[in-house]
Structures are given as C-alpha cells and as structure tokens.
Design a protein around this motif. Structure first.
Motif, PDB file in Angstrom:
ATOM      1  N   THR A   1       0.826  -1.212   0.000  1.00  0.00           N
ATOM      2  CA  THR A   1       0.000   0.000   0.000  1.00  0.00           C
ATOM      3  C   THR A   1       0.852   1.251   0.000  1.00  0.00           C
ATOM      4  O   THR A   1       0.588   2.204  -0.740  1.00  0.00           O
ATOM      5  N   SER A   2       1.894   1.258   0.839  1.00  0.00           N
ATOM      6  CA  SER A   2       2.799   2.404   0.912  1.00  0.00           C
ATOM      7  C   SER A   2       3.461   2.674  -0.432  1.00  0.00           C
ATOM      8  O   SER A   2       3.590   3.822  -0.868  1.00  0.00           O
TER       9      SER A   2
ATOM     10  N   ILE B   1       0.871   4.184  -2.894  1.00  0.00           N
ATOM     11  CA  ILE B   1       0.575   5.578  -2.546  1.00  0.00           C
ATOM     12  C   ILE B   1       1.719   6.495  -2.977  1.00  0.00           C
ATOM     13  O   ILE B   1       1.497   7.558  -3.567  1.00  0.00           O
TER      14      ILE B   1
ATOM     15  N   SER C   1       1.754   6.909  -6.722  1.00  0.00           N
ATOM     16  CA  SER C   1       0.600   7.696  -7.163  1.00  0.00           C
ATOM     17  C   SER C   1       0.822   9.179  -6.906  1.00  0.00           C
ATOM     18  O   SER C   1       0.510  10.022  -7.761  1.00  0.00           O
TER      19      SER C   1
ATOM     20  N   PHE D   1      -4.827   5.265  -5.866  1.00  0.00           N
ATOM     21  CA  PHE D   1      -4.602   6.228  -4.782  1.00  0.00           C
ATOM     22  C   PHE D   1      -5.927   6.781  -4.267  1.00  0.00           C
ATOM     23  O   PHE D   1      -6.160   6.844  -3.061  1.00  0.00           O
TER      24      PHE D   1
ATOM     25  N   LEU E   1      -7.692   6.426  -0.639  1.00  0.00           N
ATOM     26  CA  LEU E   1      -8.113   7.588   0.139  1.00  0.00           C
ATOM     27  C   LEU E   1      -9.577   7.438   0.564  1.00  0.00           C
ATOM     28  O   LEU E   1      -9.943   7.772   1.696  1.00  0.00           O
TER      29      LEU E   1
END
Length: 344
Positions: free
Chosen positions: A77-78, A81, A84, A222, A226
């Motif tokens: 995930t990091s 992100i 993105s 991304f 969010l």
C-alpha cells in the motif's frame, strides 16, 4: 467537598489534554500499534476457525503469519501511494491549465467572477489545505511505521506475561475476573468495530476503484485508498471521500461531465454501503450516541487532526466500557451511550 472534586476534575482533564497534545508523537504511534495488535488477534481468531490451522499451528506461528500478512499489505500500500503521489505531482502543470479553463467557463456561463464570489461567500475555507492536511496525516502514519512496528512487537512480548502480572497486582480473584472481563469487552468491541469497518471501507474502496478506472481518472488506486481511509472517519468521512476525486476530475479533464459522474456513482456507492450494508453489519453494537460521535470527531480532530478523527470512535467505545464499570463514572457512560443503556 463537591467544589474540591470539581476542581480536581478540571485539573485532571486539562492535564490529560496537555499530555495528549504535547505527547502526540509518542502516543499516536502507540495507539496505532495497539489497534494493529487488535487486528492481528482478530485475524488469528479467523485462522482458528480452520480446524487444521487450529490443531497443527502453535500460537506464535499464527501470530507470525498474520503479522507478515499485515506487513506485506502495508508495504504494498505504501508503495502504491508513493508512486501515485509522484504521478500526480508530475501532472501538476496540466491540471493548473485546466483550472484556469474551468474558471473562465464558469464565469462565462454564470456571468460572475468566480474567484471573487468564492472569496465573498466561502471566506477563508481552504479546500486545498484540507487535502494537504490529509496527505500530511497519511505521510505521518507511513513515516511512523517503524516506531509503530517497534511498539507492536513490545505489545506482543508484554502479552505473554501480562496475565501473570495482572493476577499478582490484583488482590482477589473477584477483582481479577472483573478487570479481565473489562479487558475482554474492550478487545471484543474494538476488534469487532475495526473488523467490520475495515470490511465495509474495503468494499467501498474496491467498488470506487473500478468506477474511477472506467472514468479514466489518474492514479485510481490512490483515490480508492483515500476513499477507504476516509471512510473510517464517522459522518463526514464518506462525504469528503466522494468530493475529493470528483473535484480532481474537474482539474484533470477540465470538464464537468466526468466530475459529476464521479460524484453520482461514488456517492451512490457510499449511500448504499453506508446506509444499507453497514447498519446491517454493525447494528447498534458500538452503543455510541450520534451527538457524542460528532463531538468526539471534533475533539480528537482538533487534538490530533485527521488521525484523531480516524481514532475517535475506538477511543470513545473504550471510554464507555471503562466508565460503565465504576459507580462514580457510570453516569458519564450513560450520557455517552446511544440509548442510555449500558451493556453488562
């Protein structure tokens, strides 16, 4: 005596707020580590439903498997992100030209000066500042990953001997059983909330991802993440999560069509999941008043920003459970609860 107790209450309350404010850099990672511990225990419970895993795997092996799964998920995930955000930053010049075009189009259609209108009627509201605040909070969480994992490791090490320590600290068996029951209720309520909220937010994020992908928005993963993250913020989170990608569509395409489409379709997903699926899964298990939810959101948001908003409900649930166990604080728990009924 009553005046003295009131003075003590205000002194303690002010002291707690001061500690929470100035100790934020240390306390917030620890809170996330504890929540991560709750998630791991919940995942271990799911693994125990598999008979082969329950019979053949020791507890430490199940802890290791679930911890690795979470670490891999967080790492992936990091990375998504970060990539993105870099993609969005490189496209900034294109978006800026589209903004100027949109403003001119609105000025011509409505025959107004949009910037002057916004300055007059919206005042000092800074939408970009709100998005920047979310990015900053997200970056802080990711930046504190190492210290969160350190806390998480020591929480698990402490868990091994915690029960023994608790028995030695508490005088009688009845007192020990009462404290154990309180801790079990806290674990059950918070773990259930985190599990169900994660599932609901994940469904919302995945459905929104496919919508955004079909519309052609830049970095849909991304924006989907969010949306997933903001859905943990009660009441206003789903609204903000819908508005951000819709407004970004206006910036990206320089037209209203795609922005309105995102607003309608992602908004529909939020309404269906938030008003149909989530109530069926959650029920009234959290037992938190709607007014208290808003007040907790405002208080923890003012104290810790977006991070505090995400943590506001778990913290409030813990407060209600703990306050309900003592005669002096039971009235506070009743006022915080949804219908004035405390679970026993």
């Amino acid at each position: 005596m009553s005046l003295r107790n009131t003075a003590y209450f205000f002194i303690v309350s002010i002291s707690i707020v001061v500690v929470l404010t100035f100790g934020q850099d240390l306390i917030v990672p620890f809170v996330f580590a504890v929540l991560l511990w709750f998630i791991v225990r919940e995942l271990k419970g799911l693994l125990d439903r598999i008979r082969f895993v329950r019979d053949k795997f020791p507890s430490w092996a199940k802890t290791l498997i679930t911890s690795l799964f979470i670490l891999i998920t967080l790492g992936a995930t990091s990375r998504v992100i970060t990539m993105s955000i870099q993609t969005l930053a490189r496209s900034y010049d294109k978006y800026e030209k589209n903004v100027d075009g949109l403003i001119d189009e609105i000025n011509n259609i409505l025959n107004i000066d949009l910037m002057e209108f916004l300055a007059t009627h919206v005042g000092n509201f800074n939408f970009g500042g709100l998005l920047s605040s979310i990015f900053t909070s997200l970056a802080d969480i990711l930046g504190n990953t190492f210290i969160i994992l350190i806390y998480f490791l020591f929480v698990f090490l402490e868990e091994t001997h915690f029960e023994t320590k608790l028995k030695k600290v508490l005088a009688g068996k009845e007192q020990y059983e009462k404290v154990s029951e309180i801790l079990d209720r806290i674990e059950y309520s918070v773990a259930k909330y985190l599990g169900l909220k994660t599932l609901v937010s994940l469904i919302t994020g995945v459905l929104s991802y496919f919508i955004l992908l079909l519309i052609g928005i830049d970095s849909p993963a991304f924006w989907a993440f969010l949306i997933f993250l903001l859905n943990f913020i009660p009441t206003i989170g789903s609204l903000i999560a819908t508005l951000f990608p819709a407004i970004f569509c206006l910036l990206q395409f320089g037209e209203f069509g795609q922005g309105v489409l995102v607003l309608v379709l992602v908004g529909a997903i939020q309404v269906l999941v938030g008003n149909v699926l989530e109530p069926k899964l959650m029920g009234n298990s959290m037992n938190v008043s709607a007014l208290v939810t808003i007040l907790a959101l405002s208080f923890w948001g003012a104290l810790w920003g977006v991070t505090g908003m995400i943590l506001s409900i778990p913290i409030t649930v813990i407060m209600i459970i703990v306050f309900s166990q003592f005669p002096a604080t039971a009235p506070i728990a009743i006022m915080l609860s949804e219908k004035g009924e405390l679970k026993t």
